[in-house]
Write a protein that holds these residues in place. Structure first.
Motif, PDB file in Angstrom:
ATOM      1  N   CYS A 174       4.731  10.827   3.217  1.00 15.36           N
ATOM      2  CA  CYS A 174       5.127   9.776   3.791  1.00 15.36           C
ATOM      3  C   CYS A 174       6.631   9.478   4.054  1.00 15.36           C
ATOM      4  CB  CYS A 174       4.514   8.612   3.214  1.00 15.36           C
ATOM      5  SG  CYS A 174       4.748   6.949   3.537  1.00 15.36           S
ATOM      6  N   HIS A 175       7.073   9.802   5.232  1.00 14.01           N
ATOM      7  CA  HIS A 175       8.512  10.098   5.261  1.00 14.01           C
ATOM      8  C   HIS A 175       9.309   8.664   4.822  1.00 14.01           C
ATOM      9  CE1 HIS A 175      12.630  11.097   6.885  1.00 14.01           C
ATOM     10  NE2 HIS A 175      12.662  10.075   7.462  1.00 14.01           N
ATOM     11  N   HIS A 176       8.622   7.495   5.137  1.00  7.99           N
ATOM     12  CA  HIS A 176       9.204   6.112   4.761  1.00  7.99           C
ATOM     13  C   HIS A 176       8.965   5.826   3.111  1.00  7.99           C
ATOM     14  CE1 HIS A 176      10.735   5.477   8.928  1.00  7.99           C
ATOM     15  NE2 HIS A 176       9.562   6.042   9.341  1.00  7.99           N
ATOM     16  N   PRO A 177       9.741   5.626   2.257  1.00  9.89           N
ATOM     17  CA  PRO A 177       9.363   5.209   0.999  1.00  9.89           C
ATOM     18  C   PRO A 177       9.000   3.602   1.156  1.00  9.89           C
ATOM     19  CG  PRO A 177      11.658   5.603   1.277  1.00  9.89           C
ATOM     20  CD  PRO A 177      11.105   6.276   2.366  1.00  9.89           C
ATOM     21  N   GLU A 178      10.066   2.852   2.180  1.00  5.45           N
ATOM     22  CA  GLU A 178       9.472   1.563   2.236  1.00  5.45           C
ATOM     23  C   GLU A 178       7.902   1.261   2.638  1.00  5.45           C
ATOM     24  OE1 GLU A 178      11.644   2.459   6.229  1.00  5.45           O
ATOM     25  OE2 GLU A 178      11.208   3.095   4.162  1.00  5.45           O
ATOM     26  N   TYR A 179       7.197   2.205   3.200  1.00  8.18           N
ATOM     27  CA  TYR A 179       5.813   2.096   3.309  1.00  8.18           C
ATOM     28  C   TYR A 179       5.057   1.963   1.900  1.00  8.18           C
ATOM     29  CZ  TYR A 179       6.451   3.479   8.232  1.00  8.18           C
ATOM     30  OH  TYR A 179       7.092   3.575   9.597  1.00  8.18           O
ATOM     31  N   PHE A 180       5.574   2.353   0.877  1.00 11.11           N
ATOM     32  CA  PHE A 180       4.889   2.396  -0.282  1.00 11.11           C
ATOM     33  C   PHE A 180       3.670   1.327  -0.672  1.00 11.11           C
ATOM     34  CE2 PHE A 180       4.922   2.417  -5.199  1.00 11.11           C
ATOM     35  CZ  PHE A 180       3.969   3.788  -5.225  1.00 11.11           C
ATOM     36  N   PRO A 181       4.267   0.110  -0.293  1.00 14.65           N
ATOM     37  CA  PRO A 181       3.389  -1.096  -0.752  1.00 14.65           C
ATOM     38  C   PRO A 181       2.212  -1.094   0.128  1.00 14.65           C
ATOM     39  CG  PRO A 181       5.658  -1.773  -0.736  1.00 14.65           C
ATOM     40  CD  PRO A 181       5.661  -0.391   0.031  1.00 14.65           C
ATOM     41  N   ARG A 182       2.019  -0.295   1.058  1.00 10.17           N
ATOM     42  CA  ARG A 182       0.867  -0.259   2.021  1.00 10.17           C
ATOM     43  C   ARG A 182      -0.092   0.827   1.787  1.00 10.17           C
ATOM     44  NH1 ARG A 182       1.792  -3.471   6.357  1.00 10.17           N
ATOM     45  NH2 ARG A 182       3.646  -4.124   6.649  1.00 10.17           N
ATOM     46  N   ILE A 183       0.168   1.610   0.562  1.00  8.78           N
ATOM     47  CA  ILE A 183      -0.335   2.947   0.431  1.00  8.78           C
ATOM     48  C   ILE A 183      -1.382   2.548  -0.643  1.00  8.78           C
ATOM     49  CG2 ILE A 183      -0.233   5.270  -0.556  1.00  8.78           C
ATOM     50  CD1 ILE A 183       2.311   5.353   0.899  1.00  8.78           C
ATOM     51  N   PRO A 184      -2.609   2.890  -0.662  1.00  5.45           N
ATOM     52  CA  PRO A 184      -3.913   2.570  -1.731  1.00  5.45           C
ATOM     53  C   PRO A 184      -3.137   3.244  -3.136  1.00  5.45           C
ATOM     54  CG  PRO A 184      -4.953   3.373   0.257  1.00  5.45           C
ATOM     55  CD  PRO A 184      -3.188   3.624   0.402  1.00  5.45           C
ATOM     56  N   GLU A 185      -3.409   2.511  -4.008  1.00  6.43           N
ATOM     57  CA  GLU A 185      -2.907   2.973  -5.609  1.00  6.43           C
ATOM     58  C   GLU A 185      -3.771   4.166  -6.125  1.00  6.43           C
ATOM     59  OE1 GLU A 185      -3.352  -0.452  -8.197  1.00  6.43           O
ATOM     60  OE2 GLU A 185      -1.570  -1.625  -7.219  1.00  6.43           O
ATOM     61  N   SER A 186      -4.802   4.549  -5.317  1.00  5.74           N
ATOM     62  CA  SER A 186      -5.618   5.378  -5.833  1.00  5.74           C
ATOM     63  C   SER A 186      -5.205   6.795  -5.262  1.00  5.74           C
ATOM     64  CB  SER A 186      -7.264   5.433  -5.319  1.00  5.74           C
ATOM     65  OG  SER A 186      -7.012   5.393  -3.838  1.00  5.74           O
TER      66      SER A 186
END
Length: 260
Positions: A174-186
Motif C-alpha cells: 500500500c504505497h500510501h501510509p495515510e491509507y492505513f486507517p482504512r485497512i482491516p486490522e486482520s
C-alpha cells in the motif's frame, strides 16, 4: 543508502523497495544479491510520474525502470503495487512490466506458499484509469491523455474484505501510509513508502525519537514516515529524492523484514 532490518513476528523474509522513481539501481541490486531475500516487494513509485507526452511510454523514456524490475525478478520473486507516480501507465505498460517477471497487483491479490499478498492501488491511479477510459470512448487517439484536474477520490478498498478473509498470512503493498486507517486490522503486514521519511528528520527530545517534518498526503509533522507502526505497518523512507529540497538526517534505504 542504508539497509534497515525490522523483525516482525511470523513475517517472511522480504525486502521493501519503495520510491525508486526511475533512478539508477545498480547499488540496490548489489545489496539485494548480498542478502538474497525470499521475496521482493515494491510498494509503488518505481517510475517518476511526470506527464510522458501524448504517445511516449514512461517505460521507454525512463530507461532504468524495466532493467530495475528485471534485476529484481532475477534475484527473488518480486511483486509490485501502483503508487501515485504510476498514474500514467496504461494497460500495455502494465503488460510490459509483467514481461520482466514481476507480478503486478492492481487492487488484486495472489496466494503464494501460505502467503496472501495484495496490492492497494493509489487513488490517483484509479482516477487516471477512469479518465483514460472515458477518453478512449471518445476515440481521441491520444495514448496518454493529460488530466489537468483530478477529481478527489478515495482508494478502492472494497476488495480488502475478501482479501483479508482468504486463509494465510496477509501482506498488503500500500504505497500510501495515510491509507492505513482504512485497512482491516486482520491484515498482518502492510508495506508502504510515499512519505520519503518526512524529507527532514528531526530529533524530538520529549518523545525521544526521530520524526519527519512533511509528507505528501499527511502535511506537516506527519504521523507515518519511517519505521514500524502498531507492529504491522512498515514505512520505508524510500530510495530517492524527487524534490529540490534535500533530505536531512534522512538517508535513502532498503528495508528488510525478518521474522522475530
Amino acid at each position: 543508502m542504508i539497509e534497515t532490518v525490522y523483525h516482525i513476528p511470523n513475517a517472511p523474509g522480504l525486502a521493501v523497495l519503495a520510491d525508486l522513481h526511475g533512478r539508477p539501481f545498480e547499488h540496490i541490486a548489489q545489496a539485494l544479491r548480498a542478502r538474497m531475500p525470499e521475496l521482493i516487494c515494491i510498494p509503488g513509485d518505481f517510475v517518476f510520474g511526470l506527464w510522458p507526452g501524448e504517445n511516449q511510454s514512461p517505460l521507454v523514456t525512463q530507461e532504468n525502470v524495466l532493467p530495475f524490475l528485471r534485476a529484481c525478478a532475477g534475484i527473488a520473486p518480486s511483486i509490485l503495487s501502483l503508487g501515485n507516480h504510476e498514474q500514467y501507465l496504461d494497460s500495455a505498460d502494465l503488460n510490459l512490466i509483467r514481461s520482466t517477471g514481476v507480478t503486478v497487483l492492481d487492487n488484486s491479490w495472489i496466494t503464494r506458499d501460505g502467503l496472501v499478498i495484495g496490492g492497494l492501488t493509489s487513488a490517483s491511479v484509479t482516477a487516471c484509469q477512469r479518465f483514460r477510459s472515458q477518453t478512449e470512448q471518445a476515440a481521441s487517439g491520444v495514448r496518454y491523455p493529460r488530466m489537468e484536474h483530478k477529481q478527489p477520490i478515495l482508494p478502492d478498498t472494497t476488495w480488502l474484505t475478501a482479501f483479508s478473509a482468504t486463509p494465510g498470512y496477509h501482506i498488503l503493498l500500500c504505497h500510501h501510509p495515510e491509507y492505513f486507517p482504512r485497512i482491516p486490522e486482520s491484515i498482518e503486514l502492510v508495506l508502504s513508502g510515499h512519505a520519503h521519511g518526512g524529507q527532514w528528520r528531526l530529533y524530538n527530545p520529549f518523545k525521544r525519537q526521530w520524526i519527519g517534518v512533511f509528507a505528501p498526503g499527511q502535511g506537516l509533522w506527519p504521523r507515518w514516515t519511517k519505521g514500524v507502526y502498531e507492529g504491522r505497518l512498515v514505512v520505508s523512507a524510500g530510495l530517492s529524492n524527487t524534490v529540490s529540497v534535500p533530505r536531512l538526517f534522512n538517508p535513502t534505504e532498503i528495508v528488510y523484514i525478518e521474522t522475530a
